[in-house]
Design an enzyme around this catalytic site. Structure first.
Site, mmCIF file in Angstrom:
data_model
loop_
_atom_site.group_PDB
_atom_site.id
_atom_site.type_symbol
_atom_site.label_atom_id
_atom_site.label_comp_id
_atom_site.label_asym_id
_atom_site.label_seq_id
_atom_site.Cartn_x
_atom_site.Cartn_y
_atom_site.Cartn_z
ATOM 1 N N GLY A 29 0.802 -1.225 0.000
ATOM 2 C CA GLY A 29 0.000 0.000 0.000
ATOM 3 C C GLY A 29 0.836 1.278 0.000
ATOM 4 N N PRO A 33 5.671 7.856 -6.040
ATOM 5 C CA PRO A 33 5.366 8.930 -6.993
ATOM 6 C C PRO A 33 5.903 8.595 -8.385
ATOM 7 C CG PRO A 33 6.251 9.823 -4.945
ATOM 8 C CD PRO A 33 6.456 8.339 -4.888
ATOM 9 N N GLY A 36 9.842 11.221 -11.023
ATOM 10 C CA GLY A 36 10.938 11.510 -10.105
ATOM 11 C C GLY A 36 11.998 12.362 -10.783
ATOM 12 N N LEU A 37 12.875 12.924 -9.956
ATOM 13 C CA LEU A 37 14.007 13.702 -10.485
ATOM 14 C C LEU A 37 15.235 12.801 -10.515
ATOM 15 C CD1 LEU A 37 15.088 16.648 -11.238
ATOM 16 C CD2 LEU A 37 15.979 16.671 -8.902
ATOM 17 N N GLY A 38 15.848 12.623 -11.684
ATOM 18 C CA GLY A 38 17.108 11.887 -11.807
ATOM 19 C C GLY A 38 18.269 12.797 -11.434
ATOM 20 N N ASP A 63 15.729 10.345 -7.350
ATOM 21 C CA ASP A 63 16.496 9.130 -7.638
ATOM 22 C C ASP A 63 17.989 9.425 -7.476
ATOM 23 O OD1 ASP A 63 16.465 6.299 -8.893
ATOM 24 O OD2 ASP A 63 18.017 7.379 -9.994
ATOM 25 N N TYR A 68 26.969 8.433 -8.115
ATOM 26 C CA TYR A 68 26.789 9.733 -8.785
ATOM 27 C C TYR A 68 27.632 10.826 -8.115
ATOM 28 C CZ TYR A 68 22.689 7.396 -10.885
ATOM 29 O OH TYR A 68 21.854 6.516 -11.534
ATOM 30 N N LYS A 97 21.294 3.572 -4.516
ATOM 31 C CA LYS A 97 21.690 2.313 -5.166
ATOM 32 C C LYS A 97 23.047 1.809 -4.671
ATOM 33 C CE LYS A 97 19.434 4.185 -9.268
ATOM 34 N NZ LYS A 97 19.849 5.584 -9.401
ATOM 35 N N HIS A 130 22.598 -1.729 -8.228
ATOM 36 C CA HIS A 130 22.725 -0.832 -9.384
ATOM 37 C C HIS A 130 22.928 -1.581 -10.714
ATOM 38 C CE1 HIS A 130 23.944 3.626 -10.160
ATOM 39 N NE2 HIS A 130 23.381 3.108 -11.224
HETATM 40 N N1 LIG Z 1 19.990 2.495 -12.736
HETATM 41 C C1 LIG Z 1 20.812 2.855 -13.683
HETATM 42 O O1 LIG Z 1 21.711 2.103 -14.101
HETATM 43 C C2 LIG Z 1 20.658 4.218 -14.300
HETATM 44 C C3 LIG Z 1 21.333 4.527 -15.494
HETATM 45 C C4 LIG Z 1 21.142 5.790 -16.054
HETATM 46 C C5 LIG Z 1 20.298 6.695 -15.424
HETATM 47 N N2 LIG Z 1 19.679 6.380 -14.234
HETATM 48 C C6 LIG Z 1 18.805 7.360 -13.526
HETATM 49 O O2 LIG Z 1 17.859 7.884 -14.453
HETATM 50 C C7 LIG Z 1 17.970 9.301 -14.488
HETATM 51 C C8 LIG Z 1 17.589 9.850 -15.857
HETATM 52 O O3 LIG Z 1 18.384 9.296 -16.860
HETATM 53 P P1 LIG Z 1 19.480 10.138 -17.661
HETATM 54 O O4 LIG Z 1 20.011 11.183 -16.788
HETATM 55 O O5 LIG Z 1 20.405 9.146 -18.255
HETATM 56 O O6 LIG Z 1 18.673 10.690 -18.896
HETATM 57 P P2 LIG Z 1 17.350 11.553 -19.243
HETATM 58 O O7 LIG Z 1 16.666 11.976 -18.007
HETATM 59 O O8 LIG Z 1 16.621 10.776 -20.268
HETATM 60 O O9 LIG Z 1 18.006 12.796 -19.999
HETATM 61 C C9 LIG Z 1 18.719 13.773 -19.328
HETATM 62 C C10 LIG Z 1 19.098 14.854 -20.337
HETATM 63 O O10 LIG Z 1 17.908 15.413 -20.860
HETATM 64 C C11 LIG Z 1 17.924 16.828 -20.723
HETATM 65 N N3 LIG Z 1 16.536 17.238 -20.437
HETATM 66 C C12 LIG Z 1 15.832 17.086 -19.291
HETATM 67 N N4 LIG Z 1 14.568 17.547 -19.437
HETATM 68 C C13 LIG Z 1 14.474 17.994 -20.719
HETATM 69 C C14 LIG Z 1 13.418 18.577 -21.477
HETATM 70 N N5 LIG Z 1 12.216 18.808 -20.941
HETATM 71 N N6 LIG Z 1 13.667 18.923 -22.768
HETATM 72 C C15 LIG Z 1 14.878 18.697 -23.330
HETATM 73 N N7 LIG Z 1 15.931 18.148 -22.650
HETATM 74 C C16 LIG Z 1 15.719 17.795 -21.362
HETATM 75 C C17 LIG Z 1 18.878 17.108 -19.566
HETATM 76 O O11 LIG Z 1 19.508 18.342 -19.731
HETATM 77 P P3 LIG Z 1 19.262 19.634 -18.756
HETATM 78 O O12 LIG Z 1 19.813 19.292 -17.405
HETATM 79 O O13 LIG Z 1 20.011 20.710 -19.442
HETATM 80 O O14 LIG Z 1 17.780 19.894 -18.722
HETATM 81 C C18 LIG Z 1 19.898 15.968 -19.725
HETATM 82 O O15 LIG Z 1 20.890 16.302 -20.684
HETATM 83 C C19 LIG Z 1 19.437 9.534 -14.095
HETATM 84 O O16 LIG Z 1 19.697 10.880 -13.764
HETATM 85 C C20 LIG Z 1 19.572 8.566 -12.972
HETATM 86 O O17 LIG Z 1 18.959 9.087 -11.786
HETATM 87 C C21 LIG Z 1 19.836 5.138 -13.688
#
Ligand SMILES: NC(=O)c1ccc[n+]([C@@H]2O[C@H](COP(=O)([O-])OP(=O)(O)OC[C@H]3O[C@@H](n4cnc5c(N)ncnc54)[C@H](OP(=O)(O)O)[C@@H]3O)[C@@H](O)[C@H]2O)c1
Length: 330
Positions: A29, A33, A36-38, A63, A68, A97, A130
């Site tokens: 339960g 959300p 989330g914010l990456g 997240d 990181y 993670k 991770h």
């Molecule tokens: N578990 C894992 O192995 C794993 C691997 C990768 C990622 N992650 C998690 O997932 C999160 C997100 O993935 P990600 O960081 O790889 O990629 P993403 O969120 O798909 O893309 C991030 C990129 O998109 C840009 N962006 C964000 N909002 C936008 C919008 N509205 N319009 C245009 N561009 C935009 C950001 O730039 P700006 O900052 O300039 O907006 C940044 O360059 C990570 O931060 C992390 O927390 C987990």
């Protein structure tokens, strides 16, 4: 669209400043959300403001990960938000993670305690393995730096993760980057099954079978790199430049990024977009208000190209135990 057997609902948080957010539900339960914010690649000097901006915009899910290198700054932002009454701890959902060099059972609790210390928290809402591979050091530079899954099976690490949940250091536990065979193996051999699988998902990597398997097994799916990651955004190959996405955005009078995120939400996955830009942080949460129709969904379904950014190639070395084939069980 895959069937979702966890409930997707709207939920009002913060009585003084009501914000409606989409939520997924865990079996017990607890709420998760959906947006989330990456924080991967968010620079330590920028992530503090990004977290505060996100909380002010209405985000209740952050997240994080030890690797990181910015959990201290995120912890400072959370402390400020709690101390000033911006939000309460109970309203926030914080994930961290376990990095690859902490897979040995005795290393798991110290690793979660390090993240808790840096994040200035007593408990995590979610703690994830991770990657499904083990290192001797934080970064692997050759095959000598790797530990095979025969030497250190994932189920041994998972047993220690179960203890983390039982002792209350994390309310929920899960994995990232797990294929269907790896999930099946863990489910068979474990007492508590993974509650979340966080994997790369976007229109160019839809992984429909994996999402369906998770749904069928009550495993909540989080889409990471939901926009295709920094590797794609802003490039000619960006999903936001795909003509079908541009057309759908025009139809709904929203941005291309919002179409892509709305698609992730429509599939019943959580989406964790990284940004340190105040207006893009708000824009991404506003994707919760975009209602795609069946035509949009079927057009986006055609865009899959099995394009993977995070391939795990940083664990693949000549003579080592890991290959791209055995990481993804292809
Ligand atoms: N578990 C894992 O192995 C794993 C691997 C990768 C990622 N992650 C998690 O997932 C999160 C997100 O993935 P990600 O960081 O790889 O990629 P993403 O969120 O798909 O893309 C991030 C990129 O998109 C840009 N962006 C964000 N909002 C936008 C919008 N509205 N319009 C245009 N561009 C935009 C950001 O730039 P700006 O900052 O300039 O907006 C940044 O360059 C990570 O931060 C992390 O927390 C987990």
């Amino acid at each position: 669209m895959p069937k979702t057997n966890y409930i997707c609902s709207d939920y009002q948080t913060n009585i003084l400043n009501p914000i409606t957010m989409k939520q997924l539900l865990f079996n017990n339960g607890d709420r998760f959300p959906q947006t989330g914010l990456g924080t991967w690649l968010s620079k330590p000097n920028e992530v503090y403001d990004a977290v505060i901006d996100a909380i002010k915009a209405g985000y209740r899910h952050i997240d994080c990960a030890y690797i990181y290198g910015n959990e201290k700054e995120i912890g400072n932002a959370l402390r400020f938000a709690f101390d000033t009454g911006l939000v309460s701890r109970e309203e926030m959902f914080i994930t961290s993670k376990l990095w690859n060099n902490f897979h040995a059972a005795e290393d798991v609790e110290p690793a979660v305690r390090k993240s808790l210390h840096d994040l200035q928290l007593d408990y995590l809402d979610l703690y994830l393995i991770h990657w499904p591979f083990a290192f001797k050091h934080p970064q692997a530079k050759s095959a000598d730096d790797l530990i095979s899954l025969e030497e250190l099976p994932l189920e041994m690490t998972w047993k220690a993760m179960e203890k983390i949940q039982k002792t209350g250091l994390a309310k929920h536990i899960g994995v990232c980057n797990f294929s269907i065979p790896k999930l099946k193996n863990l489910i068979e051999k474990s007492e508590i099954k993974p509650e979340v699988n966080q994997v790369e998902l976007h229109p160019y990597l839809q992984q429909t079978q994996l999402v369906q398997f998770c749904t069928d097994n009550d495993i909540v799916v989080t889409a990471y790199s939901p926009l295709g990651s920094h590797h794609l955004t802003g490039t000619d190959n960006s999903i936001t430049r795909c003509p079908a996405i541009i057309e759908i955005a025009r139809k709904h009078r929203c941005t291309e990024a919002q179409v892509i995120l709305a698609w992730g939400l429509h599939r019943g996955t959580a989406v964790i977009t990284q940004s340190t830009n105040t207006s893009r942080i708000s824009e991404n949460l506003d994707a919760e208000n975009i209602q795609l129709d069946e035509k949009d969904i079927s057009e986006i379904a055609l865009l899959n190209r099995d394009y993977r950014n995070s391939s795990g190639s940083f664990a693949v070395f000549q003579g080592g135990p890991y290959t791209l084939e055995n990481i993804w069980d292809k």
